[in-house]
Design a protein around this motif. Structure first.
Motif, PDB file in Angstrom:
ATOM      1  N   MET A   1       0.849  -1.196   0.000  1.00  0.00           N
ATOM      2  CA  MET A   1       0.000   0.000   0.000  1.00  0.00           C
ATOM      3  C   MET A   1       0.888   1.251   0.000  1.00  0.00           C
ATOM      4  SD  MET A   1      -3.110   1.216   0.061  1.00  0.00           S
ATOM      5  CE  MET A   1      -4.129  -0.160   0.633  1.00  0.00           C
ATOM      6  N   ILE A   2       0.654   2.146  -0.950  1.00  0.00           N
ATOM      7  CA  ILE A   2       1.425   3.385  -1.049  1.00  0.00           C
ATOM      8  C   ILE A   2       0.760   4.458  -0.196  1.00  0.00           C
ATOM      9  CG2 ILE A   2       2.235   5.197  -2.602  1.00  0.00           C
ATOM     10  CD1 ILE A   2       2.264   3.123  -4.828  1.00  0.00           C
ATOM     11  N   GLU A   3       1.516   5.086   0.683  1.00  0.00           N
ATOM     12  CA  GLU A   3       0.958   6.116   1.558  1.00  0.00           C
ATOM     13  C   GLU A   3       0.891   7.455   0.833  1.00  0.00           C
ATOM     14  OE1 GLU A   3       2.463   6.606   5.430  1.00  0.00           O
ATOM     15  OE2 GLU A   3       2.555   4.467   5.893  1.00  0.00           O
ATOM     16  N   THR A   4      -0.226   8.152   1.024  1.00  0.00           N
ATOM     17  CA  THR A   4      -0.460   9.418   0.325  1.00  0.00           C
ATOM     18  C   THR A   4       0.583  10.460   0.690  1.00  0.00           C
ATOM     19  OG1 THR A   4      -2.827   8.963   0.323  1.00  0.00           O
ATOM     20  CG2 THR A   4      -2.143  11.225  -0.093  1.00  0.00           C
ATOM     21  N   ARG A   5       0.961  10.520   1.954  1.00  0.00           N
ATOM     22  CA  ARG A   5       1.923  11.553   2.374  1.00  0.00           C
ATOM     23  C   ARG A   5       3.257  11.379   1.663  1.00  0.00           C
ATOM     24  NH1 ARG A   5       5.093   9.991   7.297  1.00  0.00           N
ATOM     25  NH2 ARG A   5       4.778   7.764   7.585  1.00  0.00           N
ATOM     26  N   ARG A   6       3.594  10.144   1.322  1.00  0.00           N
ATOM     27  CA  ARG A   6       4.839   9.906   0.598  1.00  0.00           C
ATOM     28  C   ARG A   6       4.718  10.369  -0.854  1.00  0.00           C
ATOM     29  NH1 ARG A   6       5.572   4.017   3.474  1.00  0.00           N
ATOM     30  NH2 ARG A   6       6.230   4.846   5.511  1.00  0.00           N
ATOM     31  N   LEU A   7       3.522  10.265  -1.410  1.00  0.00           N
ATOM     32  CA  LEU A   7       3.309  10.798  -2.757  1.00  0.00           C
ATOM     33  C   LEU A   7       3.447  12.319  -2.763  1.00  0.00           C
ATOM     34  CD1 LEU A   7       0.259   8.656  -3.980  1.00  0.00           C
ATOM     35  CD2 LEU A   7       2.695   8.342  -4.498  1.00  0.00           C
ATOM     36  N   ARG A   8       2.945  12.968  -1.716  1.00  0.00           N
ATOM     37  CA  ARG A   8       3.123  14.421  -1.612  1.00  0.00           C
ATOM     38  C   ARG A   8       4.610  14.777  -1.521  1.00  0.00           C
ATOM     39  NH1 ARG A   8      -1.751  16.872  -0.771  1.00  0.00           N
ATOM     40  NH2 ARG A   8      -3.402  15.634   0.233  1.00  0.00           N
ATOM     41  N   THR A   9       5.348  13.973  -0.792  1.00  0.00           N
ATOM     42  CA  THR A   9       6.783  14.212  -0.666  1.00  0.00           C
ATOM     43  C   THR A   9       7.479  14.047  -2.010  1.00  0.00           C
ATOM     44  OG1 THR A   9       6.745  13.445   1.632  1.00  0.00           O
ATOM     45  CG2 THR A   9       8.873  13.480   0.514  1.00  0.00           C
ATOM     46  N   LEU A  10       7.106  13.009  -2.746  1.00  0.00           N
ATOM     47  CA  LEU A  10       7.701  12.794  -4.064  1.00  0.00           C
ATOM     48  C   LEU A  10       7.429  13.982  -4.974  1.00  0.00           C
ATOM     49  CD1 LEU A  10       9.123  10.799  -6.048  1.00  0.00           C
ATOM     50  CD2 LEU A  10       6.808  10.070  -6.726  1.00  0.00           C
ATOM     51  N   ARG A  11       6.205  14.499  -4.958  1.00  0.00           N
ATOM     52  CA  ARG A  11       5.871  15.631  -5.815  1.00  0.00           C
ATOM     53  C   ARG A  11       6.651  16.881  -5.400  1.00  0.00           C
ATOM     54  NH1 ARG A  11      -0.259  17.381  -7.237  1.00  0.00           N
ATOM     55  NH2 ARG A  11      -0.261  18.453  -5.227  1.00  0.00           N
ATOM     56  N   ALA A  12       6.815  17.083  -4.116  1.00  0.00           N
ATOM     57  CA  ALA A  12       7.571  18.246  -3.653  1.00  0.00           C
ATOM     58  C   ALA A  12       9.025  18.162  -4.107  1.00  0.00           C
ATOM     59  CB  ALA A  12       7.495  18.354  -2.133  1.00  0.00           C
ATOM     60  N   VAL A  13       9.608  16.982  -4.034  1.00  0.00           N
ATOM     61  CA  VAL A  13      10.994  16.831  -4.478  1.00  0.00           C
ATOM     62  C   VAL A  13      11.085  17.049  -5.987  1.00  0.00           C
ATOM     63  CG1 VAL A  13      12.900  15.201  -4.709  1.00  0.00           C
ATOM     64  CG2 VAL A  13      11.627  15.330  -2.563  1.00  0.00           C
ATOM     65  N   ALA A  14      10.113  16.543  -6.729  1.00  0.00           N
ATOM     66  CA  ALA A  14      10.111  16.757  -8.182  1.00  0.00           C
ATOM     67  C   ALA A  14       9.996  18.238  -8.518  1.00  0.00           C
ATOM     68  CB  ALA A  14       8.966  15.975  -8.817  1.00  0.00           C
ATOM     69  N   ASP A  15       9.202  18.975  -7.744  1.00  0.00           N
ATOM     70  CA  ASP A  15       9.009  20.403  -8.005  1.00  0.00           C
ATOM     71  C   ASP A  15      10.243  21.220  -7.627  1.00  0.00           C
ATOM     72  OD1 ASP A  15       6.476  20.056  -8.995  1.00  0.00           O
ATOM     73  OD2 ASP A  15       5.472  20.471  -7.091  1.00  0.00           O
ATOM     74  N   HIS A  16      10.862  20.897  -6.493  1.00  0.00           N
ATOM     75  CA  HIS A  16      11.936  21.729  -5.951  1.00  0.00           C
ATOM     76  C   HIS A  16      13.338  21.243  -6.313  1.00  0.00           C
ATOM     77  CE1 HIS A  16       9.304  24.313  -3.556  1.00  0.00           C
ATOM     78  NE2 HIS A  16       8.580  23.235  -3.332  1.00  0.00           N
ATOM     79  N   ARG A  17      13.448  20.022  -6.774  1.00  0.00           N
ATOM     80  CA  ARG A  17      14.698  19.459  -7.307  1.00  0.00           C
ATOM     81  C   ARG A  17      15.754  19.150  -6.261  1.00  0.00           C
ATOM     82  NH1 ARG A  17      14.757  20.153 -12.904  1.00  0.00           N
ATOM     83  NH2 ARG A  17      12.567  20.285 -13.558  1.00  0.00           N
TER      84      ARG A  17
END
Length: 337
Positions: A1-17
């Motif tokens: 099961m993939i946790e939603t908060r980790r998806l938010r973290t992934l998106r933040a890293v993708a946005d901020h590099r």
């Protein structure tokens, strides 16, 4: 099961590099972000990030997962909006980030309208340039942004955001009064403020601080070789100006930089160089000592943006409606050549 908060973290890293920048945006420590990313990689069984200079970038699997993350997070925004509509109605606080000119032109009128129509909605306004405000929306720091289209901005079909067009405005070239291009043409055409007097080289405003706006457009190519005054790199208007000059075959030589357009105009009046300024930004500016001419091509396109799915939130629906109403009034009242 993939946790939603980790998806938010992934998106933040993708946005901020970088992990450090993503951690700051999420109000976490870098180690906490790193731990969430490691856990996410274990959940999916693949590496999601790889080194890219001093930062990081997504692997192929990371990009696939990010696409699904955007869909999942948008659906969660819709769920929260529907629950809020059921349980709370229209009472609460929303935060809006906007650049300064748009605050005066559309955000403040929208806030005033909401005070009468929806007194339960409290709006908090933050001054932020367009490139900052969109990131603030994506990071969850604010609920909505009023931003400018610029090279590098999220595309119109970006699945993370819902965008609502508000208005667009051309740029005018601001010239020192003794500049050769200031002498060309004779008829005043228009200016977004004050009173236009046709057939003269003087634009009279209420405070008598106007300037000439000659009838014929200046080609951007005519400004090659000039000394330039303009916003700092990173400001969306700087990007619009630079791109217009690139299309005309040259790179503008910015000798003076300010994000305050009144300062830009003052420097032009002092003979320090030429500038291109969005027309509505000149509305409350002292134009003594300069000549303003329309310039062919570049525009500042302004839009509102919220996280995809959040446009259904009961607090945001009235806000977005009020912004669109204010923009409609602006378009109807602002003259154009």
């Amino acid at each position: 099961m993939i946790e939603t908060r980790r998806l938010r973290t992934l998106r933040a890293v993708a946005d901020h590099r970088t992990v450090t920048a993503a951690a700051a945006a999420l109000h976490l420590t870098p180690s906490a972000v790193s731990q969430q990313l490691v856990a996410l990689e274990h959940e999916v069984g693949h590496r999601l990030l790889e080194r890219d200079g001093r930062g990081v970038r997504l692997t192929s699997v990371g990009r696939i997962l990010l696409g699904h993350a955007n869909e999942v997070l948008a659906q969660l925004e819709r769920a929260e909006a529907d629950i809020a509509a059921y349980t709370t109605g229209t009472a609460g606080e929303v935060q809006v980030a906007s650049f300064a000119t748009a605050i005066g032109l559309v955000v403040a009128p929208a806030v005033g309208a909401l005070r009468g129509k929806e007194p339960g909605i409290k709006v908090r306004v933050l001054d932020a340039e367009g490139d900052q405000s969109l990131t603030m929306v994506l990071d969850g720091a604010v609920d909505a942004a009023v931003a400018v289209e610029y090279r590098g901005a999220p595309a119109e079909d970006d699945r993370r955001l819902s965008r609502i067009p508000l208005y667009s405005e051309p740029f005018d070239v601001v010239l020192p009064g003794d500049h050769p291009l200031a002498k060309a043409g004779a008829a005043v055409t228009a200016w977004a403020g004050g009173t236009v007097t046709t057939g003269t080289e003087r634009l009279v405003t209420e405070g008598d601080t106007g300037a000439a706006v000659t009838g014929s457009e200046v080609a951007v190519a005519d400004l090659a070789g000039e000394t330039w005054i303009g916003p700092y790199p990173g400001n969306p208007c700087h990007d619009v100006i630079a791109l217009a000059c690139e299309h005309a075959g040259f790179t503008p030589a910015f000798a003076h930089s300010s994000d305050d357009f009144s300062a830009v105009v003052a420097l032009a009046a002092a003979g320090a160089g030429v500038a291109m300024v969005p027309r509505l930004a000149l509305r409350e500016t002292d134009l003594s000592g300069v000549v303003v001419r329309p310039v062919a091509g570049p525009e500042r396109r302004v839009f509102a943006a919220v996280r995809r799915g959040a446009e259904r939130h009961p607090l945001l629906i009235p806000l977005l409606d009020a912004l669109q109403d204010a923009a409609t009034t602006l378009r109807q009242t602002a003259p154009s050549p």
